[in-house]
Design a protein around this motif. Structure first.
Motif, PDB file in Angstrom:
ATOM      1  N   PRO A   1       0.802  -1.227   0.000  1.00  0.00           N
ATOM      2  CA  PRO A   1       0.000   0.000   0.000  1.00  0.00           C
ATOM      3  C   PRO A   1       0.836   1.280   0.000  1.00  0.00           C
ATOM      4  CG  PRO A   1      -0.929  -1.574   1.536  1.00  0.00           C
ATOM      5  CD  PRO A   1       0.363  -2.162   1.069  1.00  0.00           C
ATOM      6  N   THR A   2       1.996   1.252   0.673  1.00  0.00           N
ATOM      7  CA  THR A   2       2.806   2.471   0.742  1.00  0.00           C
ATOM      8  C   THR A   2       3.501   2.785  -0.572  1.00  0.00           C
ATOM      9  OG1 THR A   2       4.651   1.165   1.609  1.00  0.00           O
ATOM     10  CG2 THR A   2       3.230   2.248   3.203  1.00  0.00           C
ATOM     11  N   LEU A   3       3.836   1.746  -1.338  1.00  0.00           N
ATOM     12  CA  LEU A   3       4.522   1.980  -2.614  1.00  0.00           C
ATOM     13  C   LEU A   3       3.586   2.560  -3.671  1.00  0.00           C
ATOM     14  CD1 LEU A   3       6.787  -1.194  -2.984  1.00  0.00           C
ATOM     15  CD2 LEU A   3       7.476   1.117  -2.364  1.00  0.00           C
ATOM     16  N   ARG A   4       2.280   2.483  -3.432  1.00  0.00           N
ATOM     17  CA  ARG A   4       1.323   2.961  -4.425  1.00  0.00           C
ATOM     18  C   ARG A   4       1.482   4.460  -4.703  1.00  0.00           C
ATOM     19  NH1 ARG A   4      -3.026   0.701  -6.481  1.00  0.00           N
ATOM     20  NH2 ARG A   4      -2.951  -1.020  -4.988  1.00  0.00           N
ATOM     21  N   TYR A   5       1.833   5.221  -3.655  1.00  0.00           N
ATOM     22  CA  TYR A   5       1.921   6.670  -3.806  1.00  0.00           C
ATOM     23  C   TYR A   5       3.346   7.196  -3.730  1.00  0.00           C
ATOM     24  CZ  TYR A   5      -3.008   6.035  -2.775  1.00  0.00           C
ATOM     25  OH  TYR A   5      -4.319   5.613  -2.801  1.00  0.00           O
ATOM     26  N   LYS A   6       4.274   6.340  -3.362  1.00  0.00           N
ATOM     27  CA  LYS A   6       5.650   6.791  -3.139  1.00  0.00           C
ATOM     28  C   LYS A   6       6.303   7.248  -4.439  1.00  0.00           C
ATOM     29  CE  LYS A   6       9.963   5.241  -0.990  1.00  0.00           C
ATOM     30  NZ  LYS A   6      10.649   4.108  -0.358  1.00  0.00           N
ATOM     31  N   ILE A   7       6.926   8.420  -4.391  1.00  0.00           N
ATOM     32  CA  ILE A   7       7.698   8.943  -5.527  1.00  0.00           C
ATOM     33  C   ILE A   7       9.042   9.417  -4.981  1.00  0.00           C
ATOM     34  CG2 ILE A   7       7.823  10.641  -7.378  1.00  0.00           C
ATOM     35  CD1 ILE A   7       4.785  10.773  -7.369  1.00  0.00           C
ATOM     36  N   ASN A   8      10.110   8.831  -5.468  1.00  0.00           N
ATOM     37  CA  ASN A   8      11.466   9.139  -5.005  1.00  0.00           C
ATOM     38  C   ASN A   8      12.296   9.756  -6.122  1.00  0.00           C
ATOM     39  OD1 ASN A   8      11.364   8.421  -2.358  1.00  0.00           O
ATOM     40  ND2 ASN A   8      12.970   6.865  -2.492  1.00  0.00           N
ATOM     41  N   ALA A   9      13.375  10.410  -5.747  1.00  0.00           N
ATOM     42  CA  ALA A   9      14.366  10.835  -6.732  1.00  0.00           C
ATOM     43  C   ALA A   9      15.077   9.604  -7.267  1.00  0.00           C
ATOM     44  CB  ALA A   9      15.354  11.791  -6.089  1.00  0.00           C
ATOM     45  N   ASP A  10      15.493   9.653  -8.530  1.00  0.00           N
ATOM     46  CA  ASP A  10      16.153   8.474  -9.103  1.00  0.00           C
ATOM     47  C   ASP A  10      17.665   8.465  -8.852  1.00  0.00           C
ATOM     48  OD1 ASP A  10      17.030  10.468 -10.770  1.00  0.00           O
ATOM     49  OD2 ASP A  10      16.172   9.618 -12.610  1.00  0.00           O
ATOM     50  N   PHE A  11      18.200   9.562  -8.320  1.00  0.00           N
ATOM     51  CA  PHE A  11      19.626   9.663  -7.971  1.00  0.00           C
ATOM     52  C   PHE A  11      20.535   9.378  -9.170  1.00  0.00           C
ATOM     53  CE2 PHE A  11      17.440   8.421  -4.016  1.00  0.00           C
ATOM     54  CZ  PHE A  11      17.772   9.517  -3.223  1.00  0.00           C
ATOM     55  N   ALA A  12      20.049   9.670 -10.368  1.00  0.00           N
ATOM     56  CA  ALA A  12      20.836   9.367 -11.570  1.00  0.00           C
ATOM     57  C   ALA A  12      22.101  10.212 -11.650  1.00  0.00           C
ATOM     58  CB  ALA A  12      19.975   9.596 -12.817  1.00  0.00           C
TER      59      ALA A  12
ATOM     60  N   SER B   1      20.764  22.495  -7.650  1.00  0.00           N
ATOM     61  CA  SER B   1      20.458  21.162  -8.179  1.00  0.00           C
ATOM     62  C   SER B   1      19.220  20.559  -7.523  1.00  0.00           C
ATOM     63  CB  SER B   1      21.665  20.236  -7.944  1.00  0.00           C
ATOM     64  OG  SER B   1      22.010  20.248  -6.569  1.00  0.00           O
ATOM     65  N   ASN B   2      18.787  19.414  -8.044  1.00  0.00           N
ATOM     66  CA  ASN B   2      17.637  18.643  -7.569  1.00  0.00           C
ATOM     67  C   ASN B   2      16.339  19.453  -7.621  1.00  0.00           C
ATOM     68  OD1 ASN B   2      16.351  16.368  -6.567  1.00  0.00           O
ATOM     69  ND2 ASN B   2      16.789  16.854  -4.432  1.00  0.00           N
ATOM     70  N   PRO B   3      15.990  20.002  -8.785  1.00  0.00           N
ATOM     71  CA  PRO B   3      14.778  20.840  -8.879  1.00  0.00           C
ATOM     72  C   PRO B   3      13.475  20.062  -8.706  1.00  0.00           C
ATOM     73  CG  PRO B   3      15.690  20.454 -11.055  1.00  0.00           C
ATOM     74  CD  PRO B   3      16.676  19.897 -10.081  1.00  0.00           C
ATOM     75  N   ASP B   4      13.516  18.722  -8.799  1.00  0.00           N
ATOM     76  CA  ASP B   4      12.300  17.918  -8.670  1.00  0.00           C
ATOM     77  C   ASP B   4      12.001  17.530  -7.226  1.00  0.00           C
ATOM     78  OD1 ASP B   4      11.857  17.957 -11.403  1.00  0.00           O
ATOM     79  OD2 ASP B   4      13.110  16.195 -11.751  1.00  0.00           O
ATOM     80  N   HIS B   5      12.740  18.078  -6.296  1.00  0.00           N
ATOM     81  CA  HIS B   5      12.574  17.685  -4.894  1.00  0.00           C
ATOM     82  C   HIS B   5      11.142  17.906  -4.399  1.00  0.00           C
ATOM     83  CE1 HIS B   5      13.333  17.183  -0.618  1.00  0.00           C
ATOM     84  NE2 HIS B   5      12.770  18.360  -0.411  1.00  0.00           N
ATOM     85  N   ASN B   6      10.522  19.015  -4.806  1.00  0.00           N
ATOM     86  CA  ASN B   6       9.170  19.321  -4.309  1.00  0.00           C
ATOM     87  C   ASN B   6       8.107  18.394  -4.888  1.00  0.00           C
ATOM     88  OD1 ASN B   6       9.369  20.395  -6.898  1.00  0.00           O
ATOM     89  ND2 ASN B   6       7.929  22.042  -6.477  1.00  0.00           N
ATOM     90  N   LEU B   7       8.473  17.542  -5.857  1.00  0.00           N
ATOM     91  CA  LEU B   7       7.529  16.593  -6.437  1.00  0.00           C
ATOM     92  C   LEU B   7       7.623  15.213  -5.789  1.00  0.00           C
ATOM     93  CD1 LEU B   7       7.986  17.511 -10.213  1.00  0.00           C
ATOM     94  CD2 LEU B   7       6.210  18.317  -8.652  1.00  0.00           C
ATOM     95  N   GLU B   8       8.601  15.027  -4.899  1.00  0.00           N
ATOM     96  CA  GLU B   8       8.745  13.739  -4.222  1.00  0.00           C
ATOM     97  C   GLU B   8       7.591  13.532  -3.240  1.00  0.00           C
ATOM     98  OE1 GLU B   8      12.586  12.981  -2.539  1.00  0.00           O
ATOM     99  OE2 GLU B   8      13.623  14.035  -4.157  1.00  0.00           O
ATOM    100  N   VAL B   9       7.166  12.280  -3.092  1.00  0.00           N
ATOM    101  CA  VAL B   9       6.099  11.921  -2.155  1.00  0.00           C
ATOM    102  C   VAL B   9       6.660  10.903  -1.172  1.00  0.00           C
ATOM    103  CG1 VAL B   9       3.799  10.927  -1.905  1.00  0.00           C
ATOM    104  CG2 VAL B   9       4.329  12.351  -3.897  1.00  0.00           C
ATOM    105  N   ILE B  10       6.587  11.202   0.123  1.00  0.00           N
ATOM    106  CA  ILE B  10       7.146  10.310   1.142  1.00  0.00           C
ATOM    107  C   ILE B  10       6.461   8.953   1.111  1.00  0.00           C
ATOM    108  CG2 ILE B  10       7.265   9.963   3.641  1.00  0.00           C
ATOM    109  CD1 ILE B  10       8.018  12.867   3.927  1.00  0.00           C
ATOM    110  N   GLY B  11       5.130   8.936   1.009  1.00  0.00           N
ATOM    111  CA  GLY B  11       4.414   7.684   0.791  1.00  0.00           C
ATOM    112  C   GLY B  11       4.016   6.913   2.028  1.00  0.00           C
TER     113      GLY B  11
END
Length: 274
Positions: free
Chosen positions: A11-22, A196-206
């Motif tokens: 259930p927690t992975l359904r909404y989780k969004i992480n940085a890909d650390f590429a 750097s890391n401009p997508d940080h505000n789009l991450e979801v803890i989940g």
């Protein structure tokens, strides 16, 4: 730099969004630039809890960051781009020609092997640090000093930046990340580019567990408290709590807390947008 979604195996992975650390190129920090720190748990030097809802979390090693960029005229090479648990932005390990190593806040788009330099005469390129008097108008900048020689104090978090809009005498006019327009001395330094890391505000803890890993404890809603504990507590049934306010009774929304006689008020041309 991007984001990573997960298959909903739990259930927690359904909404989780992480940085890909590429963009990360090293997994271990430079030993000479790391110091150990102790978590406060929200307590002051006498052991009294002064901040609630802080505690636990993973142990972090503190990376010493060069916010002053005071090695003027000496070229440095970017060796690695690394994750820093103490901030939202990425950091970059740079090696100067004289052999000294330092960590800096990594600008967006910086590459391993890139040459950077600071001080008078440096080219206005991403990663270089210049005086505001030498930066072309309209340039996007970050890591801005508030006073000459103080070290970067503004536009340091992930994805943030300011824009140099004008120069008037000994002052430069900047549009800050908040939308505020203010004057800063042209003898202050700033770094070209955005953080750097401009997508940080789009991450979801989940999940709640990740908040605990980050040292954030569960927060009790004020309306669920008793009147003795909070001005918004008490009431029969599910009372709304009245006007939002802090535990000490100060209004929480719309109350201006800036000191009216603050000496730097004269340098603010336009207040931040609401």
């Amino acid at each position: 730099m991007g984001l990573k979604k997960f298959r909903p195996l739990t259930p927690t992975l359904r909404y989780k969004i992480n940085a890909d650390f590429a963009e990360i190129t090293a997994s271990k920090p430079e030993k000479s630039l790391v110091v150990s720190t102790k978590s406060s748990g929200g307590r002051n030097n006498s052991g009294k809890m002064t901040m609630r809802y802080i505690g636990g979390g993973h142990k972090k090693a503190f990376r010493l960051i060069d916010f002053k960029r005071d090695k003027d005229g000496i070229e440095a090479t970017v060796k690695t781009v690394e994750y820093d648990p103490n901030r939202t932005a990425r950091i970059a390990l740079v090696v100067y020609k004289d052999g000294e190593k330092r960590y800096i806040i990594a600008p967006h788009g910086i590459k391993v092997g890139q040459k950077i330099v600071s001080g008078k005469g440096a080219a206005p390129e991403v990663g270089n640090t210049l005086f505001l008097s030498e930066i072309p108008l309209g340039t996007v900048i970050h890591n801005i000093e508030l006073r000459p020689g103080q070290g970067a104090a503004m536009a340091r978090s992930a994805g943030s930046y300011a824009q140099l809009t004008a120069r008037e005498g000994k002052y430069a006019v900047l549009r800050m990340p908040s939308g505020e327009t203010r004057m800063i001395l042209i003898t202050c330094k700033a770094t070209i580019g955005s953080v750097s890391n401009p997508d940080h505000n789009l991450e979801v803890i989940g999940k709640a567990g990740k908040s605990r890993w980050l040292g954030v404890r569960p927060r009790t809603r004020p309306v669920a408290m008793n009147p003795v504990d909070h001005p918004m507590g008490g009431g029969e049934g599910r009372a709304s709590g009245g006007h939002p306010r802090s535990r000490k009774g100060l209004l929480a929304k719309g109350l201006k807390t800036r000191y009216k006689q603050k000496s730097s008020n004269k340098h603010i041309i336009e207040r931040r947008k609401k």
